[in-house]
Scaffold this motif. Structure first.
Motif, PDB file in Angstrom:
ATOM      1  N   ALA A  44      -5.337 -63.767 -23.922  1.00 41.79           N
ATOM      2  CA  ALA A  44      -3.933 -64.075 -24.188  1.00 41.79           C
ATOM      3  C   ALA A  44      -3.068 -62.833 -24.314  1.00 41.79           C
ATOM      4  CB  ALA A  44      -3.820 -64.915 -25.465  1.00 41.79           C
ATOM      5  N   MET A  45      -3.672 -61.668 -24.537  1.00 47.54           N
ATOM      6  CA  MET A  45      -2.900 -60.444 -24.755  1.00 47.54           C
ATOM      7  C   MET A  45      -2.448 -59.783 -23.453  1.00 47.54           C
ATOM      8  SD  MET A  45      -2.701 -60.471 -27.950  1.00 47.54           S
ATOM      9  CE  MET A  45      -1.897 -58.884 -28.193  1.00 47.54           C
ATOM     10  N   VAL A  46      -3.010 -60.212 -22.325  1.00 46.39           N
ATOM     11  CA  VAL A  46      -2.618 -59.646 -21.033  1.00 46.39           C
ATOM     12  C   VAL A  46      -1.376 -60.379 -20.521  1.00 46.39           C
ATOM     13  CG1 VAL A  46      -3.336 -59.196 -18.655  1.00 46.39           C
ATOM     14  CG2 VAL A  46      -5.002 -59.037 -20.512  1.00 46.39           C
ATOM     15  N   SER A  47      -0.302 -59.638 -20.280  1.00 45.79           N
ATOM     16  CA  SER A  47       0.965 -60.236 -19.848  1.00 45.79           C
ATOM     17  C   SER A  47       0.851 -60.796 -18.435  1.00 45.79           C
ATOM     18  CB  SER A  47       2.081 -59.195 -19.889  1.00 45.79           C
ATOM     19  OG  SER A  47       2.287 -58.720 -21.196  1.00 45.79           O
ATOM     20  N   SER A  48       1.362 -62.007 -18.256  1.00 49.27           N
ATOM     21  CA  SER A  48       1.333 -62.612 -16.922  1.00 49.27           C
ATOM     22  C   SER A  48       2.571 -63.463 -16.693  1.00 49.27           C
ATOM     23  CB  SER A  48       0.074 -63.458 -16.734  1.00 49.27           C
ATOM     24  OG  SER A  48       0.072 -64.565 -17.620  1.00 49.27           O
ATOM     25  N   ALA A  49       2.936 -63.593 -15.428  1.00 50.20           N
ATOM     26  CA  ALA A  49       4.066 -64.413 -15.016  1.00 50.20           C
ATOM     27  C   ALA A  49       3.712 -65.061 -13.680  1.00 50.20           C
ATOM     28  CB  ALA A  49       5.329 -63.557 -14.881  1.00 50.20           C
ATOM     29  N   VAL A  50       4.537 -66.003 -13.243  1.00 53.67           N
ATOM     30  CA  VAL A  50       4.354 -66.637 -11.938  1.00 53.67           C
ATOM     31  C   VAL A  50       5.600 -66.400 -11.092  1.00 53.67           C
ATOM     32  CG1 VAL A  50       2.759 -68.388 -12.796  1.00 53.67           C
ATOM     33  CG2 VAL A  50       5.208 -68.880 -12.790  1.00 53.67           C
ATOM     34  N   TRP A  51       5.387 -66.237  -9.794  1.00 54.02           N
ATOM     35  CA  TRP A  51       6.463 -66.029  -8.816  1.00 54.02           C
ATOM     36  C   TRP A  51       6.390 -67.197  -7.852  1.00 54.02           C
ATOM     37  CZ3 TRP A  51       7.125 -60.724  -5.864  1.00 54.02           C
ATOM     38  CH2 TRP A  51       8.128 -60.842  -4.898  1.00 54.02           C
ATOM     39  N   LEU A  52       7.391 -68.075  -7.864  1.00 53.42           N
ATOM     40  CA  LEU A  52       7.352 -69.334  -7.133  1.00 53.42           C
ATOM     41  C   LEU A  52       8.657 -69.579  -6.399  1.00 53.42           C
ATOM     42  CD1 LEU A  52       5.911 -71.395 -10.127  1.00 53.42           C
ATOM     43  CD2 LEU A  52       4.576 -70.495  -8.214  1.00 53.42           C
ATOM     44  N   GLY A  53       8.643 -70.592  -5.553  1.00 55.08           N
ATOM     45  CA  GLY A  53       9.878 -70.990  -4.897  1.00 55.08           C
ATOM     46  C   GLY A  53       9.789 -70.923  -3.383  1.00 55.08           C
ATOM     47  N   PRO A  54      10.872 -71.309  -2.702  1.00 55.52           N
ATOM     48  CA  PRO A  54      10.864 -71.451  -1.243  1.00 55.52           C
ATOM     49  C   PRO A  54      10.973 -70.115  -0.510  1.00 55.52           C
ATOM     50  CG  PRO A  54      13.036 -71.959  -2.106  1.00 55.52           C
ATOM     51  CD  PRO A  54      12.140 -71.744  -3.299  1.00 55.52           C
ATOM     52  N   GLY A  55      10.546 -70.143   0.730  1.00 58.30           N
ATOM     53  CA  GLY A  55      10.696 -68.973   1.580  1.00 58.30           C
ATOM     54  C   GLY A  55       9.477 -68.748   2.453  1.00 58.30           C
ATOM     55  N   HIS A  56       9.716 -68.326   3.701  1.00 54.92           N
ATOM     56  CA  HIS A  56       8.643 -67.994   4.622  1.00 54.92           C
ATOM     57  C   HIS A  56       8.764 -66.535   5.033  1.00 54.92           C
ATOM     58  CE1 HIS A  56       6.764 -71.879   5.143  1.00 54.92           C
ATOM     59  NE2 HIS A  56       7.926 -72.447   5.383  1.00 54.92           N
ATOM     60  N   VAL A  57       7.625 -65.892   5.194  1.00 50.24           N
ATOM     61  CA  VAL A  57       7.601 -64.500   5.631  1.00 50.24           C
ATOM     62  C   VAL A  57       8.421 -64.330   6.905  1.00 50.24           C
ATOM     63  CG1 VAL A  57       6.110 -62.643   6.472  1.00 50.24           C
ATOM     64  CG2 VAL A  57       5.337 -64.101   4.598  1.00 50.24           C
ATOM     65  N   GLN A  58       8.245 -65.252   7.844  1.00 46.62           N
ATOM     66  CA  GLN A  58       8.914 -65.139   9.136  1.00 46.62           C
ATOM     67  C   GLN A  58      10.435 -65.090   8.983  1.00 46.62           C
ATOM     68  OE1 GLN A  58       6.429 -67.167   8.274  1.00 46.62           O
ATOM     69  NE2 GLN A  58       5.161 -67.788  10.008  1.00 46.62           N
ATOM     70  N   ASP A  59      10.975 -65.769   7.974  1.00 41.96           N
ATOM     71  CA  ASP A  59      12.420 -65.751   7.741  1.00 41.96           C
ATOM     72  C   ASP A  59      12.847 -64.489   6.993  1.00 41.96           C
ATOM     73  OD1 ASP A  59      12.721 -68.243   8.944  1.00 41.96           O
ATOM     74  OD2 ASP A  59      12.383 -69.323   7.079  1.00 41.96           O
ATOM     75  N   PHE A  60      12.098 -64.145   5.945  1.00 42.85           N
ATOM     76  CA  PHE A  60      12.469 -62.984   5.128  1.00 42.85           C
ATOM     77  C   PHE A  60      12.523 -61.703   5.946  1.00 42.85           C
ATOM     78  CE2 PHE A  60      10.813 -65.343   1.230  1.00 42.85           C
ATOM     79  CZ  PHE A  60      12.080 -65.521   0.689  1.00 42.85           C
ATOM     80  N   VAL A  61      11.550 -61.485   6.813  1.00 41.39           N
ATOM     81  CA  VAL A  61      11.513 -60.222   7.566  1.00 41.39           C
ATOM     82  C   VAL A  61      12.641 -60.147   8.591  1.00 41.39           C
ATOM     83  CG1 VAL A  61       9.041 -59.885   7.212  1.00 41.39           C
ATOM     84  CG2 VAL A  61       9.824 -61.111   9.244  1.00 41.39           C
ATOM     85  N   GLN A  62      13.271 -61.286   8.873  1.00 38.24           N
ATOM     86  CA  GLN A  62      14.446 -61.289   9.746  1.00 38.24           C
ATOM     87  C   GLN A  62      15.744 -61.167   8.958  1.00 38.24           C
ATOM     88  OE1 GLN A  62      14.507 -64.253  13.005  1.00 38.24           O
ATOM     89  NE2 GLN A  62      12.375 -64.705  12.497  1.00 38.24           N
TER      90      GLN A  62
END
Length: 320
Positions: A123-141
Motif C-alpha cells: 500500500a505504500m507504493v504510489s500508483s495511479a491509472v491512465w485511462l480514456g479514449p485515443g488511438h496511437v494512429q491518431d495521436f501521432v498524426q
C-alpha cells in the motif's frame, strides 16, 4: 523529469514517444526476447510510429526502474500480478511512482488492476491509472483527445497531470477509481459486442448497444461501491467512439472477425475481461445480460446471432 515505460508494444511505445514529446527524458523497457524491442532497436520504429534517438531502449528492468522518477507500466493486464512479483524481487521501488496504463480486470479474480498492484507491491507504493479514449494512429498524426488520470491520492494525480498535460492530450482528474477502472475495462467488452454486430451486418444496433451497455455497467459500478455516473464519463462512454466504431480498435475487430469465423491475431483485452465480469456478476448478484451473452458465445460456443439479437428482443419492459 525522468520517465520509464515498461512494455514496448503498441501502447507502450506510444507512451514513451508522448512522454518524450512533452519534454521528459525517457527510457523504454522490453523483455530481452521481445520482438517489439528487437524491431525498435533495429529500426527505431514500428508499424505505428518512429521513436526519437533521445529515447533509450533497454532490456534491463533494474536499469529502467532506477532511471525513472515515474514508472509507466503498459503490459497485458493478465500478466500484471506476475510482473509485479518480478518488480518486487529484482528492483528497488522505494520512492518510485507508478502509473498503470492498461484496461482490464484480472480474469481469475475479477479484481481491478490497481487492487492487483497494491496487493503485490504494498500500500505504500504510489500508483495511479491512465485511462480514456485515443488511438496511437491518431495521436501521432496530431489528432487530440481527452483522457483521465486517477488515483486514491489527489495530490499524486495532480503531479502526473501537470507533468503530462499537453495540447495533444488534455487530462481530467479521475475521482472515482472503481468507476474509472471498471468503465475502462468493460468498454472493451462492449467493443467486442459492437464488432460482432458489424460482422453480422447489424451495425445499426450499435446505438442500442451503447445505450444498454452503459446502463448495464453503471449498475455494476454502483453495486461495487463506485459512482455509477462515472460510466458516462471519459473512461467508458467517452471511449465508445474509439472502441465501438474505429477500425483501429483491437476489441471491435476481434468481435467482427469472430462473427465471420476469422482468427484475430492481436491482443483483445476484452476477452479476459468477459471472464472477470462473470465472477463479478455472481459476487455482486448483478444481471449483466450483454456480458453474459458474449461469454456464452465465446466460451460456450453458442450461436452468435441468436444470443446477440435476443438482447434486443427481450420481453417488453420500461426503459428506466
Amino acid at each position: 523529469m525522468n520517465i520509464s515505460v515498461l512494455g514496448c508494444g503498441r501502447w507502450g511505445s506510444f507512451l514513451a514517444w508522448y512522454a518524450n514529446k512533452v519534454g521528459h527524458k525517457v527510457t523504454l523497457w522490453g523483455r530481452s526476447d521481445s520482438s517489439n524491442l528487437k524491431e525498435l532497436k533495429l529500426k527505431r520504429s514500428n508499424e505505428y510510429l518512429r521513436l526519437p534517438e533521445s529515447i533509450e531502449l533497454t532490456d534491463s528492468l533494474e536499469k529502467a526502474i532506477y532511471f525513472g522518477d515515474i514508472i509507466i507500466i503498459s503490459i497485458s493486464a493478465q500478466k500484471l500480478r506476475e510482473f509485479c512479483k518480478q518488480l518486487r524481487e529484482n528492483s528497488i521501488t522505494d520512492n518510485k511512482k507508478f502509473i498503470l496504463c492498461m484496461k482490464g480486470l484480472e480474469s481469475s479474480s475479477g479484481k481491478r488492476l490497481s487492487q492487483v498492484f497494491k496487493e503485490e507491491m504494498g500500500a505504500m507504493v504510489s500508483s495511479a491509472v491512465w485511462l480514456g479514449p485515443g488511438h496511437v494512429q491518431d495521436f501521432v498524426q496530431g489528432i487530440p483527445n481527452c483522457m483521465v488520470i486517477g488515483s486514491e491520492d489527489i495530490e499524486f494525480t495532480k503531479v502526473i497531470v501537470n507533468a503530462l498535460n499537453s495540447e495533444l492530450i488534455r487530462f481530467y482528474y479521475g475521482q472515482d477509481l472503481i468507476g474509472n477502472e471498471i468503465g475502462a475495462a468493460t468498454k472493451n467488452v462492449i467493443g467486442i459486442a459492437a464488432g460482432m454486430l458489424d460482422g453480422l451486418g447489424y451495425s445499426s444496433l450499435k446505438g442500442a448497444l451503447m445505450a444498454r451497455g452503459t446502463r448495464e455497467i453503471s449498475r455494476l459500478v454502483r453495486a461495487m461501491g463506485g459512482n455509477d455516473i462515472t460510466i458516462y464519463g471519459l473512461s467508458h462512454l467517452g471511449d465508445y467512439e474509439a472502441t465501438l466504431f474505429s477500425k483501429n480498435s483491437h476489441n471491435r475487430q476481434f468481435g467482427e472477425d469472430f462473427a465471420k469465423g476469422l482468427r484475430f491475431e492481436k491482443l483483445a483485452e476484452g476477452v479476459a475481461t468477459i471472464e472477470a465480469l462473470q465472477k463479478l456478476s455472481s459476487i455482486y448478484n448483478i444481471d449483466l445480460p450483454i456480458c453474459k451473452a458474449l461469454y456464452e458465445v465465446i466460451f460456450n460456443k453458442k450461436n452468435i446471432e441468436k444470443e446477440l439479437l435476443s438482447l434486443f428482443l427481450r420481453p417488453v419492459k420500461f426503459e428506466f
